[in-house]
Design an enzyme around this catalytic site. Structure first.
Site: not given
Length: 289
Positions: A72, A108
């Site tokens: 990420k 997220d």
């Protein structure tokens, strides 16, 4: 099942490990329900192989892809553009490919905060403790601050390559939002005990305890748990990590990362297809307890 055709658009998950992921089931079911000519696959890709993988998928015309641990943060340097939220967080979990132009997003935080609500909790105006400084941790920290959490304790290793970035995020939150964010060193056991004692929610946003290494836990001292504490894990495989099990046995309310996965995936689905994921159907089929 919708057949693969010469026009089928590819989406994917890049991470390591990914064999356990239910993202392909979730997305492919949604594509089928909406009769969309898309497919979703998983590829075992780590930080070392990520640049080559992105180049190859971009050359093949992939519509977009998700990133999971450990990619990420590394993906940020490989993109052409970042959304404002992704730029603030410094991490990306969703990429959209528009004719070779790669834009990174982070869904997220939105996914996690919706999962908190789904679990039946309201943490607005309260104190929370987050373990970790990676992509998921910083995304959740930023969104929690935006959504009205009063104070956030973040625990990480000072030797982590993400320490400075997380410190800057905390400073940004403190200077622009009513929320107070404090970064602590993992080894500061006194600070950890104090943080958990005043927190309404404790979150593991690291990979500690994730399959196949299920014996690990981010909190070794179970005496820190108190009955008013909500304990949460971004991990969903296993459904109950050692961390969650020990917290539950100590009288805490717990929930895992399943609904975070659902809601962050729904936002990625919208970014790729322009359509809303049929969340109700997907939730009933893949996320029922």
């Amino acid at each position: 099942m919708i057949p693969i055709t010469g026009h089928t658009r590819l989406t994917a998950l890049l991470g390591s490990p990914v064999a356990h992921s239910i993202s392909p089931l979730m997305h492919n079911e949604a594509f089928q329900l909406l009769d969309l000519d898309y497919t979703y696959l998983c590829f075992e890709v780590n930080e070392e192989t990520l640049p080559a993988a992105v180049d190859g998928l971009k050359a093949c015309g992939i519509r977009g892809f998700n990133l999971t641990m450990p990619n990420k943060n590394k993906i940020v340097e490989l993109l052409d553009e970042l959304s404002p939220a992704a730029r603030l967080i410094g991490a990306v979990n969703t990429v959209v490919n528009d004719d070779g132009h790669l834009t990174g997003y982070n869904t997220d935080g939105v996914g996690y905060m919706q999962a908190v609500k789904d679990a039946g909790y309201d943490i607005t105006g309260k104190t929370i403790t987050i373990m970790g400084a990676g992509g998921a941790a910083t995304a959740i920290c930023a969104q929690a601050a935006l959504d009205g959490v009063e104070k956030i304790h973040i625990f990480a290793r000072e030797t982590s390559r993400f320490w400075d970035r997380t410190q800057k995020l905390a400073e940004n939150i403190n200077s622009t939002l009513p929320c107070k964010a404090v970064l602590h060193e993992n080894k500061d056991t006194a600070a950890l005990a104090q943080a958990i004692s005043e927190s309404a929610l404790l979150l593991n946003a690291t990979s500690v305890g994730m399959a196949p290494n299920t014996e690990g836990t981010i909190i070794e001292d179970t005496s820190l748990y108190h009955p008013d504490l909500i304990v949460s894990d971004v991990i969903y495989n296993p459904r109950e990590t050692r961390f969650l099990k020990e917290a539950r046995e100590a009288g805490c309310r717990t929930f895992n990362g399943m609904y975070m996965l659902l809601y962050q995936g729904a936002e990625a689905f919208r970014l790729w297809t322009g359509k809303e994921m049929p969340v109700k159907e997907i939730k009933a089929k893949f996320f029922a307890d």
